[in-house]
Motif scaffolding. Structure first.
Motif, PDB file in Angstrom:
ATOM      1  N   GLY A  32       0.813  -1.204   0.000  1.00  0.00           N
ATOM      2  CA  GLY A  32       0.000   0.000   0.000  1.00  0.00           C
ATOM      3  C   GLY A  32       0.850   1.260   0.000  1.00  0.00           C
ATOM      4  N   SER A  33       0.369   2.257   0.687  1.00  0.00           N
ATOM      5  CA  SER A  33       1.034   3.551   0.742  1.00  0.00           C
ATOM      6  C   SER A  33       2.099   3.535   1.826  1.00  0.00           C
ATOM      7  CB  SER A  33      -0.001   4.646   1.036  1.00  0.00           C
ATOM      8  OG  SER A  33       0.634   5.891   1.128  1.00  0.00           O
ATOM      9  N   ALA A  34       3.264   3.014   1.486  1.00  0.00           N
ATOM     10  CA  ALA A  34       4.364   2.921   2.441  1.00  0.00           C
ATOM     11  C   ALA A  34       5.230   4.174   2.344  1.00  0.00           C
ATOM     12  CB  ALA A  34       5.198   1.676   2.161  1.00  0.00           C
ATOM     13  N   PRO A  35       5.713   4.658   3.476  1.00  0.00           N
ATOM     14  CA  PRO A  35       6.489   5.902   3.469  1.00  0.00           C
ATOM     15  C   PRO A  35       7.869   5.797   2.831  1.00  0.00           C
ATOM     16  CG  PRO A  35       6.353   4.991   5.685  1.00  0.00           C
ATOM     17  CD  PRO A  35       5.465   4.154   4.817  1.00  0.00           C
ATOM     18  N   ARG A  36       8.506   4.625   2.850  1.00  0.00           N
ATOM     19  CA  ARG A  36       9.836   4.421   2.271  1.00  0.00           C
ATOM     20  C   ARG A  36       9.834   3.084   1.529  1.00  0.00           C
ATOM     21  NH1 ARG A  36      13.294   7.068   1.151  1.00  0.00           N
ATOM     22  NH2 ARG A  36      15.087   6.141   2.110  1.00  0.00           N
ATOM     23  N   PRO A  37      10.581   2.981   0.444  1.00  0.00           N
ATOM     24  CA  PRO A  37      10.587   1.747  -0.342  1.00  0.00           C
ATOM     25  C   PRO A  37      11.423   0.649   0.304  1.00  0.00           C
ATOM     26  CG  PRO A  37      12.092   3.348  -1.295  1.00  0.00           C
ATOM     27  CD  PRO A  37      11.374   4.045  -0.170  1.00  0.00           C
ATOM     28  N   ALA A  38      11.190  -0.581  -0.142  1.00  0.00           N
ATOM     29  CA  ALA A  38      12.021  -1.709   0.282  1.00  0.00           C
ATOM     30  C   ALA A  38      13.473  -1.384  -0.036  1.00  0.00           C
ATOM     31  CB  ALA A  38      11.584  -2.986  -0.426  1.00  0.00           C
ATOM     32  N   GLY A  39      14.361  -1.769   0.879  1.00  0.00           N
ATOM     33  CA  GLY A  39      15.777  -1.474   0.736  1.00  0.00           C
ATOM     34  C   GLY A  39      16.228  -0.264   1.528  1.00  0.00           C
ATOM     35  N   VAL A  91       2.700   4.795  16.962  1.00  0.00           N
ATOM     36  CA  VAL A  91       3.963   5.345  16.484  1.00  0.00           C
ATOM     37  C   VAL A  91       3.776   6.274  15.287  1.00  0.00           C
ATOM     38  CG1 VAL A  91       5.330   3.429  17.367  1.00  0.00           C
ATOM     39  CG2 VAL A  91       4.518   3.353  15.009  1.00  0.00           C
ATOM     40  N   GLY A  92       2.558   6.397  14.794  1.00  0.00           N
ATOM     41  CA  GLY A  92       2.272   7.381  13.766  1.00  0.00           C
ATOM     42  C   GLY A  92       2.230   6.898  12.329  1.00  0.00           C
ATOM     43  N   LEU A  93       2.154   5.593  12.079  1.00  0.00           N
ATOM     44  CA  LEU A  93       2.070   5.092  10.701  1.00  0.00           C
ATOM     45  C   LEU A  93       0.596   5.029  10.301  1.00  0.00           C
ATOM     46  CD1 LEU A  93       3.704   4.050   8.275  1.00  0.00           C
ATOM     47  CD2 LEU A  93       3.343   1.754   9.144  1.00  0.00           C
ATOM     48  N   SER A  94       0.078   6.167   9.907  1.00  0.00           N
ATOM     49  CA  SER A  94      -1.336   6.233   9.532  1.00  0.00           C
ATOM     50  C   SER A  94      -1.497   6.463   8.039  1.00  0.00           C
ATOM     51  CB  SER A  94      -2.025   7.354  10.311  1.00  0.00           C
ATOM     52  OG  SER A  94      -1.353   8.582  10.079  1.00  0.00           O
ATOM     53  N   CYS A  95      -0.453   6.155   7.258  1.00  0.00           N
ATOM     54  CA  CYS A  95      -0.469   6.421   5.822  1.00  0.00           C
ATOM     55  C   CYS A  95      -1.310   5.417   5.045  1.00  0.00           C
ATOM     56  CB  CYS A  95       0.953   6.440   5.277  1.00  0.00           C
ATOM     57  SG  CYS A  95       1.860   4.910   5.536  1.00  0.00           S
ATOM     58  N   GLY A  96      -1.750   4.353   5.714  1.00  0.00           N
ATOM     59  CA  GLY A  96      -2.585   3.373   5.043  1.00  0.00           C
ATOM     60  C   GLY A  96      -1.832   2.170   4.532  1.00  0.00           C
ATOM     61  N   GLY A  97      -0.528   2.150   4.691  1.00  0.00           N
ATOM     62  CA  GLY A  97       0.270   1.042   4.198  1.00  0.00           C
ATOM     63  C   GLY A  97       0.819   0.181   5.320  1.00  0.00           C
ATOM     64  N   THR A  98       1.660  -0.749   4.922  1.00  0.00           N
ATOM     65  CA  THR A  98       2.323  -1.651   5.863  1.00  0.00           C
ATOM     66  C   THR A  98       3.792  -1.729   5.473  1.00  0.00           C
ATOM     67  OG1 THR A  98       0.325  -2.983   6.135  1.00  0.00           O
ATOM     68  CG2 THR A  98       2.403  -4.017   6.742  1.00  0.00           C
ATOM     69  N   ILE A  99       4.669  -1.754   6.478  1.00  0.00           N
ATOM     70  CA  ILE A  99       6.085  -1.988   6.212  1.00  0.00           C
ATOM     71  C   ILE A  99       6.585  -3.092   7.134  1.00  0.00           C
ATOM     72  CG2 ILE A  99       6.568   0.342   5.388  1.00  0.00           C
ATOM     73  CD1 ILE A  99       7.883   0.934   8.098  1.00  0.00           C
ATOM     74  N   ARG A 100       7.495  -3.901   6.601  1.00  0.00           N
ATOM     75  CA  ARG A 100       8.196  -4.916   7.393  1.00  0.00           C
ATOM     76  C   ARG A 100       9.655  -4.519   7.415  1.00  0.00           C
ATOM     77  NH1 ARG A 100       7.415 -10.573   5.365  1.00  0.00           N
ATOM     78  NH2 ARG A 100       8.184 -11.087   7.405  1.00  0.00           N
ATOM     79  N   VAL A 101      10.218  -4.485   8.629  1.00  0.00           N
ATOM     80  CA  VAL A 101      11.589  -4.030   8.830  1.00  0.00           C
ATOM     81  C   VAL A 101      12.379  -5.123   9.539  1.00  0.00           C
ATOM     82  CG1 VAL A 101      13.048  -2.254   9.892  1.00  0.00           C
ATOM     83  CG2 VAL A 101      10.784  -1.628   9.000  1.00  0.00           C
ATOM     84  N   PHE A 102      13.484  -5.556   8.925  1.00  0.00           N
ATOM     85  CA  PHE A 102      14.359  -6.550   9.523  1.00  0.00           C
ATOM     86  C   PHE A 102      15.481  -5.824  10.250  1.00  0.00           C
ATOM     87  CE2 PHE A 102      17.948  -9.598   9.292  1.00  0.00           C
ATOM     88  CZ  PHE A 102      17.378 -10.620  10.042  1.00  0.00           C
ATOM     89  N   VAL A 103      15.685  -6.173  11.524  1.00  0.00           N
ATOM     90  CA  VAL A 103      16.715  -5.538  12.341  1.00  0.00           C
ATOM     91  C   VAL A 103      17.719  -6.598  12.746  1.00  0.00           C
ATOM     92  CG1 VAL A 103      17.180  -4.132  14.379  1.00  0.00           C
ATOM     93  CG2 VAL A 103      14.963  -3.930  13.230  1.00  0.00           C
ATOM     94  N   GLU A 104      19.006  -6.328  12.441  1.00  0.00           N
ATOM     95  CA  GLU A 104      20.058  -7.297  12.759  1.00  0.00           C
ATOM     96  C   GLU A 104      21.273  -6.572  13.335  1.00  0.00           C
ATOM     97  OE1 GLU A 104      21.668  -9.115   9.183  1.00  0.00           O
ATOM     98  OE2 GLU A 104      21.004  -7.357   8.052  1.00  0.00           O
ATOM     99  N   LYS A 105      21.984  -7.284  14.201  1.00  0.00           N
ATOM    100  CA  LYS A 105      23.216  -6.748  14.757  1.00  0.00           C
ATOM    101  C   LYS A 105      24.301  -6.828  13.698  1.00  0.00           C
ATOM    102  CE  LYS A 105      26.209  -6.993  18.784  1.00  0.00           C
ATOM    103  NZ  LYS A 105      26.422  -7.609  20.102  1.00  0.00           N
ATOM    104  N   VAL A 106      25.135  -5.811  13.634  1.00  0.00           N
ATOM    105  CA  VAL A 106      26.236  -5.758  12.679  1.00  0.00           C
ATOM    106  C   VAL A 106      27.505  -6.210  13.391  1.00  0.00           C
ATOM    107  CG1 VAL A 106      27.638  -4.258  11.212  1.00  0.00           C
ATOM    108  CG2 VAL A 106      25.175  -3.859  11.430  1.00  0.00           C
ATOM    109  N   GLY A 107      28.250  -7.102  12.737  1.00  0.00           N
ATOM    110  CA  GLY A 107      29.541  -7.510  13.292  1.00  0.00           C
ATOM    111  C   GLY A 107      29.536  -8.736  14.108  1.00  0.00           C
TER     112      GLY A 107
END
Length: 107
Positions: A32-39, A91-107
């Protein structure tokens, strides 16, 4: 202007050389209407300092909080924020879209 990938990776390397724990958050899927693209990426150090963007500002605070847990535990996390999720409104994501964010430790 949003930071370039090179800036984000340079910050991660610099923080690691300074002895900080570092995590990388990356948008892996949108709908949907996601604020930032994949990547799109956000790098976070163990003091909560960050560079980049995964949401145009609307969920960065929640991602930073989760990233601090990932740095401490070493266990990666998949986060999802969407308009149907009560957390998204908090958290304020009311743009109508969905985002999935992968968080990983570096190093």
């Amino acid at each position: 202007m949003l930071n370039r990938d090179e800036d984000i990776l340079q910050a991660a390397e610099t923080w690691q050389k300074q002895g900080h724990g570092v995590a990388l958050a990356t948008v892996v899927d949108t709908w949907g209407s996601a604020p930032r693209p994949a990547g799109s990426s956000l790098v976070i150090n163990d003091e909560g300092t960050f560079l980049g963007s995964v949401s145009g500002g609307c969920v960065e605070g929640a991602v930073v909080t989760e990233a601090l847990d990932v740095i401490a535990s070493g266990q990666p996390k998949m986060l999802e924020f969407g308009v149907a999720d009560e957390t998204a409104w908090n958290v304020g994501l009311s743009c109508g879209g969905t985002i999935r964010v992968f968080v990983e430790k570096v190093g």
